[in-house]
Write a protein that holds these residues in place. Structure first.
Motif, PDB file in Angstrom:
ATOM      1  N   LEU A 178      48.507  33.939  44.153  1.00  0.00           N
ATOM      2  CA  LEU A 178      47.701  34.344  43.004  1.00  0.00           C
ATOM      3  C   LEU A 178      48.132  33.602  41.735  1.00  0.00           C
ATOM      4  O   LEU A 178      49.214  33.843  41.196  1.00  0.00           O
ATOM      5  CB  LEU A 178      47.823  35.856  42.783  1.00  0.00           C
ATOM      6  N   TYR A 179      47.262  32.682  41.282  1.00  0.00           N
ATOM      7  CA  TYR A 179      47.456  31.984  40.015  1.00  0.00           C
ATOM      8  C   TYR A 179      46.156  32.021  39.215  1.00  0.00           C
ATOM      9  O   TYR A 179      45.795  31.060  38.543  1.00  0.00           O
ATOM     10  CB  TYR A 179      47.877  30.523  40.253  1.00  0.00           C
ATOM     11  N   ASN A 180      45.441  33.134  39.315  1.00  0.00           N
ATOM     12  CA  ASN A 180      44.102  33.209  38.745  1.00  0.00           C
ATOM     13  C   ASN A 180      44.120  33.278  37.221  1.00  0.00           C
ATOM     14  O   ASN A 180      45.106  33.706  36.603  1.00  0.00           O
ATOM     15  CB  ASN A 180      43.385  34.451  39.282  1.00  0.00           C
ATOM     16  N   GLU A 181      43.017  32.868  36.640  1.00  0.00           N
ATOM     17  CA  GLU A 181      42.820  33.022  35.213  1.00  0.00           C
ATOM     18  C   GLU A 181      42.426  34.471  34.907  1.00  0.00           C
ATOM     19  O   GLU A 181      41.924  35.198  35.755  1.00  0.00           O
ATOM     20  CB  GLU A 181      41.725  32.075  34.722  1.00  0.00           C
TER      21      GLU A 181
ATOM     22  N   ARG B 207      42.920  38.389  33.852  1.00  0.00           N
ATOM     23  CA  ARG B 207      43.813  39.530  34.028  1.00  0.00           C
ATOM     24  C   ARG B 207      44.658  39.379  35.294  1.00  0.00           C
ATOM     25  O   ARG B 207      44.150  38.932  36.326  1.00  0.00           O
ATOM     26  CB  ARG B 207      42.961  40.799  34.110  1.00  0.00           C
ATOM     27  N   PRO B 208      45.943  39.754  35.233  1.00  0.00           N
ATOM     28  CA  PRO B 208      46.773  39.729  36.444  1.00  0.00           C
ATOM     29  C   PRO B 208      46.202  40.676  37.509  1.00  0.00           C
ATOM     30  O   PRO B 208      45.683  41.740  37.193  1.00  0.00           O
ATOM     31  CB  PRO B 208      48.148  40.204  35.955  1.00  0.00           C
ATOM     32  N   MET B 209      46.318  40.272  38.760  1.00  0.00           N
ATOM     33  CA  MET B 209      45.783  41.055  39.869  1.00  0.00           C
ATOM     34  C   MET B 209      46.900  41.838  40.550  1.00  0.00           C
ATOM     35  O   MET B 209      47.941  41.276  40.882  1.00  0.00           O
ATOM     36  CB  MET B 209      45.111  40.125  40.892  1.00  0.00           C
ATOM     37  N   ASP B 210      46.681  43.135  40.751  1.00  0.00           N
ATOM     38  CA  ASP B 210      47.649  43.943  41.504  1.00  0.00           C
ATOM     39  C   ASP B 210      47.227  44.007  42.969  1.00  0.00           C
ATOM     40  O   ASP B 210      46.057  43.803  43.308  1.00  0.00           O
ATOM     41  CB  ASP B 210      47.741  45.351  40.913  1.00  0.00           C
TER      42      ASP B 210
ATOM     43  N   GLU C 167      39.191  40.420  32.105  1.00  0.00           N
ATOM     44  CA  GLU C 167      40.104  41.289  31.376  1.00  0.00           C
ATOM     45  C   GLU C 167      39.715  42.756  31.495  1.00  0.00           C
ATOM     46  O   GLU C 167      40.571  43.645  31.481  1.00  0.00           O
ATOM     47  CB  GLU C 167      40.153  40.885  29.901  1.00  0.00           C
TER      48      GLU C 167
END
Length: 502
Positions: free
Chosen positions: A61-64, A66-69, A141
């Motif tokens: 996971l290196y997405n743009e 919001r961080p993903m849980d 976001e």
């Protein structure tokens, strides 16, 4: 007194009426709440049972955005796979049930148009995906939108027009997907195919030039076709394996039943018994050919992901075991050609053969065909060719030479052969124990002459035969009981001295 009785009756009647009204209101309230349950409205019961479980390999996971849980990612994955499953059901049945639960209003239009077109043209599509390699590109976001690129999606498709198969293909494709969170549920907003090509199998080890098999098909005498059930007894197996080894044999062929082992969710206790069987075989210096999918007979495309999960669990658990010799994908699958269709069965076999090879690249893979005629099917996909022989012994030599001519680059294994010694009320013209001994003496001569790798059927005569094996007819069941080299009392039959020939 009459007045008091009347008053009491009125009071009791009033109480009963009030109780009925309250009960009715409660039932109505419960009904309305049940109807409003999201699990029913959105058909999320699909998620609660295993119907569709392709392999999914997420990129780091290196997405743009919001961080993903992990919990949210798992919910996205579940909804995304359910959307694929619902679409495949829709294209197979040409109905729209469930689509609105997994696709937004905008995304439904193309699906509805395709279904309408297919219905009008008499087109039916059976399809499944086997692998997904998604990368999370963006997570908004506000947590309401995600963008995924799903690379190298392995798709199998079978297209029928007016019930005639006109196209069968396996492809890899890349998709760009946008999903929206609506009512706590991730629905597909856009799905665009960006790349597509024909799927090619991965290369694996060089073709086997030779193979040495001197073995026997094995079931314990007391529990045939239920080897890993409640009657599983390591002491019995150890004793039997010693008998096999002392007879000069080097290998056994055993069977894993799909339903009995738990289908997609393989039962741990069954798996441990299977491992223990291989441990005992190793202790007695025997190699083991494991036959998968015994008693399986569906082959439906939408079940393929469940079949792969079953095979992955067993193959991954055993592939490092030193007693493992080879994988037999399916016992006598050609017997299902009439009921399931040859194309459907062979497509499943080709898929599963490739999958097992990729899961375990170090052990050879074969298919246990019931006769030599079918053995040339998929000859280029197996590492050695297996066939069974229960026909006139005078034809065996010609059959074997025919297969060697048709398949000059692969070893040929005679993985089942034998003769029943049943001769009785249900078959008064059957074979005696002396006839059985003569048969094994002669066939071992042919095997020795041509150095045919072989595995006989079977060590024991059995007391009981499950109806699933040969049906309920007594002449079939009684005949099947007496193929062994050791009788029901545990005594060696005349054929035992021909169980193997150097």
């Amino acid at each position: 007194m009459n007045r008091n009785i009347l008053r009491s009756i009125l009071i009791i009647s009033y109480m009963i009426i009030i109780a009925v009204i309250i009960g009715g209101i409660s039932s109505l309230y419960s009904y309305l709440n049940t109807g409003a349950d999201r699990a029913t409205i959105l058909h999320t019961e699909i998620q609660k049972i295993d119907q569709y479980i392709p392999d999914v390999y997420w990129a780091p996971l290196y997405n743009e955005g919001r961080p993903m849980d992990q919990e949210t990612l798992e919910r996205i994955e579940n909804n995304y796979l359910d959307a694929w499953y619902v679409k495949q059901i829709a294209y197979k049945t040409n109905t729209t049930s469930g689509i609105e639960d997994y696709y937004t209003e905008n995304a439904r239009k193309n699906l509805y148009n395709t279904i309408a077109h297919n219905t009008e043209e008499g087109i039916v599509v059976e399809a499944t995906t086997l692998e997904h390699h998604p990368t999370l590109e963006f997570f908004s976001e506000d947590g309401q939108l995600v963008v995924i690129t799903d690379y190298d999606v392995v798709e199998y498709k079978r297209l029928y027009k007016d019930e005639v198969l006109i196209l069968e293909t396996t492809e890899t494709a890349t998709y760009k997907i946008v999903l929206l969170l609506e009512d706590g549920f991730w629905r597909i907003r856009h799905m665009v195919k960006e790349h597509q090509e024909v799927y090619t199998e991965k290369e694996r080890f060089d073709t086997l030039k030779d193979i040495s098999v001197k073995g026997i098909n094995y079931y314990p005498q007391a529990t045939p076709w239920d080897m890993f059930g409640d009657g599983f007894d390591p002491e019995i197996l150890s004793k039997d394996f010693q008998i096999i080894k002392d007879a000069g044999l080097e290998s056994i062929r055993i069977f894993v039943q799909y339903d009995d082992f738990g289908k997609a969710n393989v039962q741990e206790d069954k798996l441990q018994k299977l491992k223990q069987t291989l441990d005992l075989a190793e202790r007695h210096n025997l190699k083991v050919m494991v036959t998968l999918f015994d008693f399986y007979g569906d082959y439906a495309v939408l079940d393929w992901t469940l079949n792969r999960r079953h095979a992955a669990t067993i193959v991954s658990s055993l592939k490092e075991h030193p007693a493992l010799y080879a994988w037999d994908i399916k016992n006598e699958p050609n017997l299902d050609f009439e009921s399931r269709g040859e194309k459907q069965v062979t497509a499943w076999l080709q898929m599963m053969t490739s999958f097992v090879k990729n899961t375990d690249p170090d052990h050879p893979v074969t298919i246990g065909w019931s006769n030599a005629e079918s053995a040339i099917i998929l000859k280029d996909h197996v590492d050695f060719v297996s066939f069974h022989f229960y026909e006139d012994l005078d034809t065996l030599e010609d059959v074997y030479l025919y297969l060697n001519e048709e398949i000059p680059t692969k070893p040929i294994v005679l993985s089942e052969f034998g003769m029943s010694s049943y001769k009785g009320i249900w078959n008064p013209f059957g074979n005696s124990e002396n006839d059985q001994a003569t048969y094994h003496k002669e066939i071992q001569g042919i095997i020795a002459k041509h150095k045919i790798p072989s595995m006989s059927w079977t060590l024991y005569d059995f007391v009981e035969i499950p109806k699933e094996v040969v049906g309920r007819l007594p002449w079939q069941k009684n005949n099947q009981k007496q193929f062994g080299f050791i009788n029901q009392k545990g005594d060696e039959k005349a054929a035992f001295k021909y169980i193997f020939k150097e």
